[in-house]
Design a protein around this motif. Structure first.
Motif, PDB file in Angstrom:
ATOM      1  N   LYS A   4      43.611  35.851  41.610  1.00  0.00           N
ATOM      2  CA  LYS A   4      42.941  35.660  42.756  1.00  0.00           C
ATOM      3  C   LYS A   4      41.372  36.469  42.882  1.00  0.00           C
ATOM      4  N   ASP A   5      41.824  37.691  42.026  1.00  0.00           N
ATOM      5  CA  ASP A   5      40.366  38.365  41.787  1.00  0.00           C
ATOM      6  C   ASP A   5      39.269  37.448  40.774  1.00  0.00           C
ATOM      7  N   ASN A   6      39.776  36.938  39.798  1.00  0.00           N
ATOM      8  CA  ASN A   6      39.046  35.905  38.816  1.00  0.00           C
ATOM      9  C   ASN A   6      38.461  34.890  39.706  1.00  0.00           C
ATOM     10  N   PHE A  10      34.648  34.233  40.261  1.00  0.00           N
ATOM     11  CA  PHE A  10      33.749  33.028  39.867  1.00  0.00           C
ATOM     12  C   PHE A  10      33.289  32.456  41.185  1.00  0.00           C
ATOM     13  N   LEU A  11      33.718  32.497  42.505  1.00  0.00           N
ATOM     14  CA  LEU A  11      32.800  31.994  43.326  1.00  0.00           C
ATOM     15  C   LEU A  11      31.616  32.879  43.673  1.00  0.00           C
ATOM     16  N   ARG A  12      31.683  34.130  43.640  1.00  0.00           N
ATOM     17  CA  ARG A  12      30.748  34.930  43.984  1.00  0.00           C
ATOM     18  C   ARG A  12      29.429  34.585  42.862  1.00  0.00           C
ATOM     19  N   SER A  13      29.706  34.520  41.626  1.00  0.00           N
ATOM     20  CA  SER A  13      28.875  34.322  40.753  1.00  0.00           C
ATOM     21  C   SER A  13      28.230  33.003  40.662  1.00  0.00           C
ATOM     22  N   ASN A  14      28.946  32.030  40.954  1.00  0.00           N
ATOM     23  CA  ASN A  14      28.367  30.828  41.012  1.00  0.00           C
ATOM     24  C   ASN A  14      27.935  30.213  42.219  1.00  0.00           C
TER      25      ASN A  14
END
Length: 123
Positions: A4-6, A10-14
């Protein structure tokens, strides 16, 4: 939790862009209803299996108690019974009667553990 953290990272960075499509929300809601239906069916099957396991354990305890009762209280002379199926059952009970207590105790402990886990799962 790591998965879930990954995903969140991923969503925050992209920062994916969601299209202004009114059918997107409808499609998402439809899929969520399908997921809820699957979850409800899995929960129903799990509950059904748990009930069947409890019934089976209770029947095993009752049958074990009756077999122990017959083995100890009602001794039979197997030589007079002949070669019938009843004689085979009585011979089996008289031969293995000392182990029926262990079987009944094991089934009782299993039932108690299952019922305690079931109550903790509901809380």
């Amino acid at each position: 939790m790591n998965g879930k953290d990954n995903i969140e990272e991923f969503l925050r960075s992209n920062k994916p862009q969601v299209k202004d499509d009114p059918t997107f929300l409808l499609e998402t809601q439809r899929r969520m209803k399908q997921v809820e239906g699957i979850k409800a069916e899995v929960d129903r099957q799990r509950s059904h299996g748990r009930v069947l396991l409890i019934v089976t354990l209770v029947l095993g305890i009752v049958i074990g108690a009756v077999a122990t009762f017959i083995g100890y209280i009602c001794p039979f002379n197997t030589e007079n019974l002949g070669e019938s199926a009843f004689a085979g059952i009585i011979l089996f009970l008289s031969t293995w009667k000392q182990y029926f207590f262990i079987l009944a105790a094991a089934l009782s402990v299993s039932l108690a553990l299952l019922l305690s886990r079931t109550r903790h799962a509901r809380l």
